[in-house]
Design a protein around this motif. Structure first.
Motif, PDB file in Angstrom:
ATOM      1  N   GLU A  91      98.823 -49.675  87.460  1.00  0.00           N
ATOM      2  CA  GLU A  91      97.915 -50.548  86.726  1.00  0.00           C
ATOM      3  C   GLU A  91      97.879 -51.879  87.471  1.00  0.00           C
ATOM      4  OE1 GLU A  91      97.876 -52.867  82.508  1.00  0.00           O
ATOM      5  OE2 GLU A  91      98.793 -50.875  82.538  1.00  0.00           O
ATOM      6  N   TYR A  92      96.712 -52.295  87.936  1.00  0.00           N
ATOM      7  CA  TYR A  92      96.592 -53.434  88.842  1.00  0.00           C
ATOM      8  C   TYR A  92      95.515 -54.399  88.360  1.00  0.00           C
ATOM      9  CZ  TYR A  92      95.358 -56.114  93.019  1.00  0.00           C
ATOM     10  OH  TYR A  92      95.086 -57.131  93.898  1.00  0.00           O
ATOM     11  N   THR A  93      95.835 -55.700  88.440  1.00  0.00           N
ATOM     12  CA  THR A  93      94.861 -56.762  88.205  1.00  0.00           C
ATOM     13  C   THR A  93      95.021 -57.774  89.327  1.00  0.00           C
ATOM     14  OG1 THR A  93      95.059 -56.484  85.817  1.00  0.00           O
ATOM     15  CG2 THR A  93      94.022 -58.510  86.597  1.00  0.00           C
ATOM     16  N   LEU A 150      89.601 -60.138  89.720  1.00  0.00           N
ATOM     17  CA  LEU A 150      88.860 -61.142  88.980  1.00  0.00           C
ATOM     18  C   LEU A 150      88.577 -62.365  89.839  1.00  0.00           C
ATOM     19  CD1 LEU A 150      91.037 -60.940  85.747  1.00  0.00           C
ATOM     20  CD2 LEU A 150      88.915 -59.708  86.247  1.00  0.00           C
ATOM     21  N   SER A 152     102.760 -52.523  85.386  1.00  0.00           N
ATOM     22  CA  SER A 152     101.558 -53.331  85.457  1.00  0.00           C
ATOM     23  C   SER A 152     101.781 -54.401  86.515  1.00  0.00           C
ATOM     24  CB  SER A 152     101.293 -53.967  84.088  1.00  0.00           C
ATOM     25  OG  SER A 152     100.185 -54.818  84.148  1.00  0.00           O
ATOM     26  N   ALA A 196     100.179 -57.568  89.050  1.00  0.00           N
ATOM     27  CA  ALA A 196      99.154 -58.575  89.297  1.00  0.00           C
ATOM     28  C   ALA A 196      99.341 -59.085  90.716  1.00  0.00           C
ATOM     29  CB  ALA A 196      99.270 -59.722  88.313  1.00  0.00           C
ATOM     30  N   TYR A 201      97.104 -63.724  80.317  1.00  0.00           N
ATOM     31  CA  TYR A 201      97.961 -62.529  80.372  1.00  0.00           C
ATOM     32  C   TYR A 201      99.411 -62.911  80.072  1.00  0.00           C
ATOM     33  CZ  TYR A 201      93.953 -60.420  82.667  1.00  0.00           C
ATOM     34  OH  TYR A 201      92.700 -59.949  82.960  1.00  0.00           O
ATOM     35  N   GLN A 251      85.132 -56.057  93.664  1.00  0.00           N
ATOM     36  CA  GLN A 251      84.691 -55.361  92.451  1.00  0.00           C
ATOM     37  C   GLN A 251      83.645 -54.302  92.772  1.00  0.00           C
ATOM     38  OE1 GLN A 251      83.354 -58.292  89.614  1.00  0.00           O
ATOM     39  NE2 GLN A 251      85.423 -59.095  89.290  1.00  0.00           N
ATOM     40  N   ASN A 256      89.842 -53.813  90.459  1.00  0.00           N
ATOM     41  CA  ASN A 256      90.007 -54.750  89.359  1.00  0.00           C
ATOM     42  C   ASN A 256      90.508 -56.090  89.886  1.00  0.00           C
ATOM     43  OD1 ASN A 256      90.163 -55.811  86.779  1.00  0.00           O
ATOM     44  ND2 ASN A 256      92.201 -54.976  86.410  1.00  0.00           N
TER      45      ASN A 256
END
Length: 143
Positions: free
Chosen positions: A31-33, A53, A10, A12, A63, A46, A51
């Protein structure tokens, strides 16, 4: 940790922008934020299905122990509270998490023979933090 563990890691990213890194990592199954302070840029990202924010590093507060990797490319020089930023990063990382950071080297002025006192900054947003290898090491020792 190796980035070859697709789907298991994961990640970020602070200062995600329009999603150049997001797109690269998403294509490879990570998995990326992303966190992007500029709301218009985040909303644009977006709209591409990324993904990202519309919030700054403070968004990491939601998180806890979530990310294996937190990335910040050319971001920390713009942050006014590095202690708070590193605190959020540390809390958002899993045990044995990794931080990937790049910052401009303040000592690049030594590359210029004629005007060594000039900062050679880009246009706004300006840099409020200036890093050398030595002071960057001291800053990160606390986290």
């Amino acid at each position: 940790k190796v980035l070859s563990n697709r789907g298991e890691l994961s990640l970020a990213e602070l200062g995600a922008g329009v999603g150049v890194v997001a797109k690269y990592l998403a294509k490879r199954g990570y998995e990326y934020t992303g966190f992007e302070l500029n709301e218009a840029i985040a909303l644009r990202a977006q709209s591409y299905g990324l993904n990202i924010l519309p919030v700054g590093f403070e968004g990491l507060d939601s998180y806890q122990n979530q990310f294996d990797v937190v990335l910040a490319f050319e971001v920390l020089e713009h942050i006014d509270d590095l202690g708070q930023c590193f605190g959020f990063i540390a809390k958002s990382l899993k045990v044995n998490g990794v931080i990937g950071i790049s910052v401009p080297n303040f000592e690049k002025y030594k590359n210029y023979e004629t005007i060594q006192t000039r900062l050679f900054q880009d246009k706004p947003p300006i840099h409020i933090n200036f890093f050398t290898l030595n002071n960057f090491h001291k800053i990160t020792l606390n986290f």
